[in-house]
Design a protein around this motif. Structure first.
Motif, PDB file in Angstrom:
ATOM      1  N   PRO A 227       0.818  -1.222   0.000  1.00 24.36           N
ATOM      2  CA  PRO A 227       0.000   0.000   0.000  1.00 24.36           C
ATOM      3  C   PRO A 227       0.850   1.269   0.000  1.00 24.36           C
ATOM      4  N   LEU A 228       2.049   1.208   0.544  1.00 22.60           N
ATOM      5  CA  LEU A 228       2.929   2.381   0.538  1.00 22.60           C
ATOM      6  C   LEU A 228       3.255   2.790  -0.895  1.00 22.60           C
ATOM      7  N   ARG A 229       3.551   1.809  -1.727  1.00 14.71           N
ATOM      8  CA  ARG A 229       3.864   2.090  -3.134  1.00 14.71           C
ATOM      9  C   ARG A 229       2.668   2.736  -3.832  1.00 14.71           C
ATOM     10  N   LEU A 230       1.462   2.267  -3.521  1.00  9.27           N
ATOM     11  CA  LEU A 230       0.266   2.848  -4.148  1.00  9.27           C
ATOM     12  C   LEU A 230       0.017   4.272  -3.673  1.00  9.27           C
ATOM     13  N   VAL A 231       0.237   4.540  -2.387  1.00 12.11           N
ATOM     14  CA  VAL A 231       0.063   5.900  -1.875  1.00 12.11           C
ATOM     15  C   VAL A 231       1.089   6.826  -2.527  1.00 12.11           C
ATOM     16  N   GLN A 232       2.331   6.372  -2.620  1.00 12.78           N
ATOM     17  CA  GLN A 232       3.379   7.186  -3.254  1.00 12.78           C
ATOM     18  C   GLN A 232       3.045   7.452  -4.715  1.00 12.78           C
ATOM     19  N   SER A 233       2.516   6.462  -5.393  1.00 13.21           N
ATOM     20  CA  SER A 233       2.130   6.620  -6.801  1.00 13.21           C
ATOM     21  C   SER A 233       0.980   7.622  -6.941  1.00 13.21           C
ATOM     22  N   ALA A 234      -0.019   7.520  -6.069  1.00  4.76           N
ATOM     23  CA  ALA A 234      -1.145   8.463  -6.101  1.00  4.76           C
ATOM     24  C   ALA A 234      -0.656   9.880  -5.812  1.00  4.76           C
ATOM     25  N   GLN A 235       0.239   9.997  -4.860  1.00  8.52           N
ATOM     26  CA  GLN A 235       0.807  11.301  -4.508  1.00  8.52           C
ATOM     27  C   GLN A 235       1.554  11.894  -5.703  1.00  8.52           C
ATOM     28  N   ALA A 236       2.350  11.085  -6.377  1.00  8.45           N
ATOM     29  CA  ALA A 236       3.105  11.566  -7.543  1.00  8.45           C
ATOM     30  C   ALA A 236       2.170  11.984  -8.676  1.00  8.45           C
ATOM     31  N   LEU A 237       1.084  11.255  -8.845  1.00 10.87           N
ATOM     32  CA  LEU A 237       0.100  11.575  -9.877  1.00 10.87           C
ATOM     33  C   LEU A 237      -0.570  12.920  -9.602  1.00 10.87           C
ATOM     34  N   LEU A 238      -0.842  13.199  -8.334  1.00 10.59           N
ATOM     35  CA  LEU A 238      -1.573  14.405  -7.962  1.00 10.59           C
ATOM     36  C   LEU A 238      -0.680  15.628  -7.760  1.00 10.59           C
ATOM     37  N   ALA A 239       0.585  15.438  -7.470  1.00  3.60           N
ATOM     38  CA  ALA A 239       1.499  16.541  -7.139  1.00  3.60           C
ATOM     39  C   ALA A 239       1.485  17.689  -8.149  1.00  3.60           C
ATOM     40  N   PRO A 240       1.408  17.432  -9.449  1.00  2.00           N
ATOM     41  CA  PRO A 240       1.425  18.546 -10.408  1.00  2.00           C
ATOM     42  C   PRO A 240       0.150  19.409 -10.405  1.00  2.00           C
ATOM     43  N   GLN A 241      -0.923  18.921  -9.813  1.00  2.52           N
ATOM     44  CA  GLN A 241      -2.183  19.679  -9.831  1.00  2.52           C
ATOM     45  C   GLN A 241      -2.073  20.913  -8.936  1.00  2.52           C
ATOM     46  N   SER A 242      -2.707  21.993  -9.366  1.00  5.11           N
ATOM     47  CA  SER A 242      -2.626  23.255  -8.628  1.00  5.11           C
ATOM     48  C   SER A 242      -3.122  23.109  -7.192  1.00  5.11           C
TER      49      SER A 242
ATOM     50  N   ARG B 177       1.680  -5.813   3.504  1.00  8.51           N
ATOM     51  CA  ARG B 177       1.026  -5.945   2.196  1.00  8.51           C
ATOM     52  C   ARG B 177      -0.450  -6.298   2.372  1.00  8.51           C
ATOM     53  N   VAL B 178      -1.257  -5.875   1.386  1.00  6.71           N
ATOM     54  CA  VAL B 178      -2.697  -6.102   1.418  1.00  6.71           C
ATOM     55  C   VAL B 178      -3.127  -6.896   0.185  1.00  6.71           C
ATOM     56  N   LEU B 179      -4.278  -7.580   0.301  1.00  2.20           N
ATOM     57  CA  LEU B 179      -4.839  -8.333  -0.822  1.00  2.20           C
ATOM     58  C   LEU B 179      -5.914  -7.485  -1.488  1.00  2.20           C
ATOM     59  N   VAL B 180      -5.561  -6.873  -2.611  1.00  2.00           N
ATOM     60  CA  VAL B 180      -6.454  -5.951  -3.307  1.00  2.00           C
ATOM     61  C   VAL B 180      -6.156  -5.989  -4.803  1.00  2.00           C
ATOM     62  N   SER B 181      -6.970  -5.273  -5.547  1.00  2.00           N
ATOM     63  CA  SER B 181      -6.660  -4.960  -6.935  1.00  2.00           C
ATOM     64  C   SER B 181      -5.909  -3.633  -6.895  1.00  2.00           C
ATOM     65  N   PRO B 182      -4.618  -3.602  -7.248  1.00  2.00           N
ATOM     66  CA  PRO B 182      -3.841  -2.365  -7.114  1.00  2.00           C
ATOM     67  C   PRO B 182      -4.452  -1.168  -7.841  1.00  2.00           C
ATOM     68  N   GLY B 183      -4.951  -1.365  -9.033  1.00  2.00           N
ATOM     69  CA  GLY B 183      -5.530  -0.255  -9.790  1.00  2.00           C
ATOM     70  C   GLY B 183      -6.762   0.322  -9.114  1.00  2.00           C
ATOM     71  N   ARG B 184      -7.580  -0.545  -8.568  1.00  2.00           N
ATOM     72  CA  ARG B 184      -8.810  -0.076  -7.919  1.00  2.00           C
ATOM     73  C   ARG B 184      -8.508   0.594  -6.582  1.00  2.00           C
ATOM     74  N   LEU B 185      -7.533   0.068  -5.833  1.00  2.70           N
ATOM     75  CA  LEU B 185      -7.164   0.735  -4.586  1.00  2.70           C
ATOM     76  C   LEU B 185      -6.523   2.084  -4.892  1.00  2.70           C
ATOM     77  N   SER B 186      -5.767   2.181  -5.965  1.00  2.14           N
ATOM     78  CA  SER B 186      -5.199   3.474  -6.369  1.00  2.14           C
ATOM     79  C   SER B 186      -6.304   4.493  -6.610  1.00  2.14           C
ATOM     80  N   GLN B 187      -7.397   4.072  -7.240  1.00  2.63           N
ATOM     81  CA  GLN B 187      -8.540   4.949  -7.492  1.00  2.63           C
ATOM     82  C   GLN B 187      -9.092   5.494  -6.167  1.00  2.63           C
ATOM     83  N   VAL B 188      -9.203   4.631  -5.171  1.00  2.00           N
ATOM     84  CA  VAL B 188      -9.704   5.042  -3.854  1.00  2.00           C
ATOM     85  C   VAL B 188      -8.751   6.048  -3.221  1.00  2.00           C
TER      86      VAL B 188
ATOM     87  N   VAL C  58      -6.522   8.041  -4.643  1.00  2.52           N
ATOM     88  CA  VAL C  58      -6.565   9.321  -5.361  1.00  2.52           C
ATOM     89  C   VAL C  58      -7.791  10.116  -4.919  1.00  2.52           C
ATOM     90  N   ASN C  59      -8.951   9.465  -4.825  1.00  6.76           N
ATOM     91  CA  ASN C  59     -10.165  10.154  -4.406  1.00  6.76           C
ATOM     92  C   ASN C  59     -10.016  10.720  -3.000  1.00  6.76           C
TER      93      ASN C  59
END
Length: 154
Positions: free
Chosen positions: A5-20, A38-49, A51-52
């Motif tokens: 989950p740390l990798r997913l949070v870091q990825s979401a953070q990097a995706l959002l950082a450029p936004q004003s 580690r967690v048992l999830v769909s990485p793409g779907r947890l990333s969506q959560v 980011v939201n």
């Protein structure tokens, strides 16, 4: 699948950082250097959560402040929390925030679908998404409880 989950949070953070709305937002990852369970999830779907929840936190703080993301293993599950420094969620809205189409954002800035969809995604993993009890002066805190990939480890 077993996911960091740390990798997913870091990825979401990097995706959002450029936004004003993130220019003056700092995301603090508690325990980042220790590794998160580690967690048992769909990485793409947890990333969506994630980011939201990060977008909602930034909006609640009007684009200025700190978002604290923490992770802990609890009884074979993983608890991931996202807390902001915004004004918090008004008492009269706390029961409605997961209702489809309910939003406190101005017209045209929110659909009211982010939290209900996020909760449905988390529940599809066998987890929960809840709003933590209000603490005066501490903004809002959302808690995801997710299945741990290696429950025997803790």
């Amino acid at each position: 699948e077993a996911t960091d989950p740390l990798r997913l949070v870091q990825s979401a953070q990097a995706l959002l950082a450029p936004q004003s709305r993130f220019r003056e937002v700092r995301v603090v990852l508690a325990g980042e250097g220790q590794g998160w369970p580690r967690v048992l999830v769909s990485p793409g779907r947890l990333s969506q959560v994630l980011v939201n929840l990060l977008l909602n936190a930034a909006d609640a703080m009007a684009g200025k402040g700190t978002i604290l993301v923490a992770c802990e293993a609890v009884e074979g599950k993983v608890r991931l929390s996202i807390a902001d420094e915004g004004p918090g969620i008004a008492h009269e809205n706390r029961r409605k925030i997961f209702d489809p189409c309910f939003t406190t954002k101005p017209v045209g800035q929110g659909t009211g679908l982010g939290l209900p969809v996020s909760r449905a995604i988390v529940e599809s993993f066998g987890g929960t998404l809840e709003l933590a009890p209000a603490v005066a002066g501490q903004g809002a805190k959302f808690v995801l409880t997710l299945p741990r990939a290696d429950p025997a480890a803790g």
